[in-house]
Design a protein around this motif. Structure first.
Motif, PDB file in Angstrom:
ATOM      1  N   GLY A  17     -23.646  12.224   1.101  1.00  0.00           N
ATOM      2  CA  GLY A  17     -23.359  11.269   0.036  1.00  0.00           C
ATOM      3  C   GLY A  17     -23.685   9.848   0.443  1.00  0.00           C
ATOM      4  N   ALA A  18     -23.354   9.484   1.671  1.00  0.00           N
ATOM      5  CA  ALA A  18     -23.656   8.128   2.146  1.00  0.00           C
ATOM      6  C   ALA A  18     -25.159   7.885   2.207  1.00  0.00           C
ATOM      7  CB  ALA A  18     -23.029   7.925   3.527  1.00  0.00           C
ATOM      8  N   VAL A  19     -25.908   8.888   2.681  1.00  0.00           N
ATOM      9  CA  VAL A  19     -27.373   8.749   2.744  1.00  0.00           C
ATOM     10  C   VAL A  19     -27.965   8.651   1.336  1.00  0.00           C
ATOM     11  CG1 VAL A  19     -29.509   9.894   3.438  1.00  0.00           C
ATOM     12  CG2 VAL A  19     -27.523   9.926   4.961  1.00  0.00           C
ATOM     13  N   MET A  20     -27.505   9.504   0.435  1.00  0.00           N
ATOM     14  CA  MET A  20     -28.009   9.480  -0.940  1.00  0.00           C
ATOM     15  C   MET A  20     -27.709   8.147  -1.619  1.00  0.00           C
ATOM     16  SD  MET A  20     -29.607  12.243  -1.849  1.00  0.00           S
ATOM     17  CE  MET A  20     -29.723  14.019  -1.724  1.00  0.00           C
ATOM     18  N   HIS A  21     -26.519   7.633  -1.396  1.00  0.00           N
ATOM     19  CA  HIS A  21     -26.136   6.364  -2.016  1.00  0.00           C
ATOM     20  C   HIS A  21     -27.014   5.213  -1.539  1.00  0.00           C
ATOM     21  CE1 HIS A  21     -23.622   3.362  -3.891  1.00  0.00           C
ATOM     22  NE2 HIS A  21     -23.420   2.765  -2.714  1.00  0.00           N
TER      23      HIS A  21
END
Length: 224
Positions: A17-21
């Motif tokens: 999620g952090a990478v996608m964000h």
């Protein structure tokens, strides 16, 4: 094992999620939080439905990994259908990134966690006491197989042969003969000098086309 799988799922969901964000504008804080929660619930639920944590399969050969694979595949299908039904920004891309990422960690981690168990079984610990019942040849074969494959966790502590006798003397390869299959499993296991009935297991062995089969919950025909 449950703790390891749940922590792996949560940590991978948060990390992905952090990478996608950071890389895709479609993943806003609200949609990302919703995807995180849904993914954890669906993945853990799918693993539970596929009985990935059933004690009978943990540390028991390829079946453990097959169930883990089915559980993760079911999660992909469920999340994919959910992404089609609910218009969450970036959901489709999310599904085909996060679950494979979980699989890349969960499979090696499970292998690492079972190594101490297999090492202990090789030293004679963590074994399931077994009463084997059948004709002399198949009982002998089961004894030999369980000794060769100690990592599967079976130890034959007593046997019942068709005539209640061993090949030479009152034992079969050092395992005492406690009777014939006509006796009840409880009575025969209780007669074992090695282990009590409460922790034992019954393996009924039979020969089919020259191959040993032991139809018992912890030793399937595939493993036999």
């Amino acid at each position: 094992m449950i703790t390891a799988d749940v922590l792996t799922t949560v940590l991978l969901v948060v990390a992905v999620g952090a990478v996608m964000h950071s890389r895709h504008a479609a993943f806003g804080p609200l949609s990302l939080a919703l995807l995180d929660i849904l993914t954890v619930v669906v993945v853990v639920g799918s693993l539970a439905i596929n009985r990935v944590w059933t004690p009978a399969v943990l540390g028991q050969g390829a079946e453990e990994f097959r169930r883990l694979g089915r559980g993760l595949f079911g999660a992909v299908v469920a999340l994919g259908l959910g992404a089609l039904a609910v218009d969450i920004p970036g959901a489709r891309l999310w599904v085909f990134v996060v679950v494979p990422a979980i699989a890349l960690v969960a499979f090696p981690l499970r292998y690492v966690l079972r190594r101490p168990l297999h090492r202990g079984r090789g030293e004679g610990r963590f074994m399931l006491s077994v009463l084997a019942a059948g004709n002399l040849e198949t009982v002998e074969d089961l004894i030999h197989r369980t000794r060769r494959m100690a990592h599967l966790g079976w130890r034959v502590d007593a046997v019942c042969t068709l005539d209640g006798r061993g090949r030479v003397g009152p034992d079969v390869d050092g395992v005492p003969v406690v009777g014939s299959p006509t006796r009840s499993a409880a009575a025969a296991t209780a007669s074992s000098p090695s282990h009590p009935t409460s922790t034992g297991h019954l393996a009924v062995c039979k020969s089919s086309r020259g191959r040993l089969r032991a139809p018992a919950p912890r030793w399937s025909s595939r493993r036999a």
